[in-house]
Design a protein around this motif. Sequence first.
Motif, mmCIF file in Angstrom:
data_model
loop_
_atom_site.group_PDB
_atom_site.id
_atom_site.type_symbol
_atom_site.label_atom_id
_atom_site.label_comp_id
_atom_site.label_asym_id
_atom_site.label_seq_id
_atom_site.Cartn_x
_atom_site.Cartn_y
_atom_site.Cartn_z
ATOM 1 N N PRO A 85 45.932 45.487 49.332
ATOM 2 C CA PRO A 85 44.974 46.513 49.750
ATOM 3 C C PRO A 85 43.535 46.022 49.573
ATOM 4 C CG PRO A 85 45.922 47.070 47.624
ATOM 5 C CD PRO A 85 46.638 45.855 48.117
ATOM 6 N N GLN A 86 42.661 46.551 50.377
ATOM 7 C CA GLN A 86 41.248 46.200 50.266
ATOM 8 C C GLN A 86 40.682 46.797 48.981
ATOM 9 O OE1 GLN A 86 39.501 44.179 52.182
ATOM 10 N NE2 GLN A 86 41.275 43.782 53.458
ATOM 11 N N GLN A 87 39.879 46.017 48.301
ATOM 12 C CA GLN A 87 39.283 46.478 47.052
ATOM 13 C C GLN A 87 37.770 46.561 47.227
ATOM 14 O OE1 GLN A 87 40.488 43.806 43.978
ATOM 15 N NE2 GLN A 87 42.617 44.435 44.072
ATOM 16 N N ASP A 88 37.222 47.661 46.737
ATOM 17 C CA ASP A 88 35.779 47.790 46.800
ATOM 18 C C ASP A 88 35.144 47.004 45.652
ATOM 19 O OD1 ASP A 88 36.510 49.391 44.713
ATOM 20 O OD2 ASP A 88 35.322 51.119 45.327
ATOM 21 N N ARG A 89 33.850 47.006 45.613
ATOM 22 C CA ARG A 89 33.103 46.222 44.628
ATOM 23 C C ARG A 89 33.395 46.672 43.201
ATOM 24 N NH1 ARG A 89 26.582 45.457 44.881
ATOM 25 N NH2 ARG A 89 26.453 43.805 43.333
ATOM 26 N N SER A 90 33.475 47.987 42.965
ATOM 27 C CA SER A 90 33.751 48.503 41.624
ATOM 28 C C SER A 90 35.129 48.078 41.131
ATOM 29 C CB SER A 90 33.653 50.024 41.610
ATOM 30 O OG SER A 90 32.352 50.442 41.885
ATOM 31 N N THR A 91 36.111 48.094 42.016
ATOM 32 C CA THR A 91 37.468 47.691 41.649
ATOM 33 C C THR A 91 37.518 46.217 41.286
ATOM 34 O OG1 THR A 91 38.355 49.385 43.119
ATOM 35 C CG2 THR A 91 39.865 47.668 42.402
ATOM 36 N N ARG A 92 36.841 45.386 42.058
ATOM 37 C CA ARG A 92 36.822 43.954 41.739
ATOM 38 C C ARG A 92 36.144 43.692 40.402
ATOM 39 N NH1 ARG A 92 35.466 43.644 47.247
ATOM 40 N NH2 ARG A 92 33.307 43.194 46.743
ATOM 41 N N ARG A 93 35.070 44.419 40.129
ATOM 42 C CA ARG A 93 34.382 44.253 38.842
ATOM 43 C C ARG A 93 35.268 44.688 37.684
ATOM 44 N NH1 ARG A 93 28.271 46.466 39.981
ATOM 45 N NH2 ARG A 93 27.549 44.626 41.108
ATOM 46 N N LEU A 94 35.937 45.830 37.833
ATOM 47 C CA LEU A 94 36.836 46.296 36.776
ATOM 48 C C LEU A 94 37.972 45.316 36.566
ATOM 49 C CD1 LEU A 94 37.857 48.364 34.730
ATOM 50 C CD2 LEU A 94 39.032 49.511 36.620
ATOM 51 N N ARG A 95 38.508 44.812 37.645
ATOM 52 C CA ARG A 95 39.597 43.846 37.532
ATOM 53 C C ARG A 95 39.152 42.602 36.771
ATOM 54 N NH1 ARG A 95 43.754 43.084 42.248
ATOM 55 N NH2 ARG A 95 45.176 41.718 41.173
ATOM 56 N N LEU A 96 37.974 42.105 37.082
ATOM 57 C CA LEU A 96 37.437 40.953 36.365
ATOM 58 C C LEU A 96 37.216 41.289 34.890
ATOM 59 C CD1 LEU A 96 36.263 38.076 36.386
ATOM 60 C CD2 LEU A 96 34.057 39.098 36.956
#
Length: 182
Positions: A85-96
């Motif tokens: 699924p496409q991830q927004d910027r906030s999701t990528r930051r949280l994942r990192l």
Amino acid sequence: MLRRHRSVLPALLVTGLYGAALTVAALVALISGDLGPLWWLTLFATVTEGVAATGQNLLLLVLAGLSWTWGIWQILRGPPAGPPPQQDRSTRRLRLALYVATATTWLLHVTASLTWATATVIDSAVMWVVVLLFMRVLGGDRQYTRGAGVLGYGGFTVIGVLDLVGWPDPGVLEMICGLAWP
């Protein structure tokens, strides 16, 4: 059913091996009264002296092992099959941030040379970032939940820094952080 997730076969193998080891350790504890293997397999520590192999202890350790089995299955089976699924910027930051939190937790457990204060500062600072990002991704960004998380982890970071520089920390700060943390 087995094709719904990307890594289901390796997850099934590892989960099955852990479940088999858990079953054997539980049988050993039942037959011999030795909680050592089951204790190590579920709590990842050597058994403390004076712990008897009672039914209650055995049940608690088996329940802990079952929760580990469920966790291993949930984590190792991977994401659902198909395009990610496409991830927004906030999701990528949280994942990192979650990856960094996992790495620092692992590092703190394998590095015995760090003092309690240093480990607290590192862990609390990383978790503080996770708290800031977590509610935004879940959609229920409430200021009081972020505020409580920031107070909890930020306060523990301050306590660790005060301990590192040798200043006494106010006792009430530790209590407030402990209450805000959950």
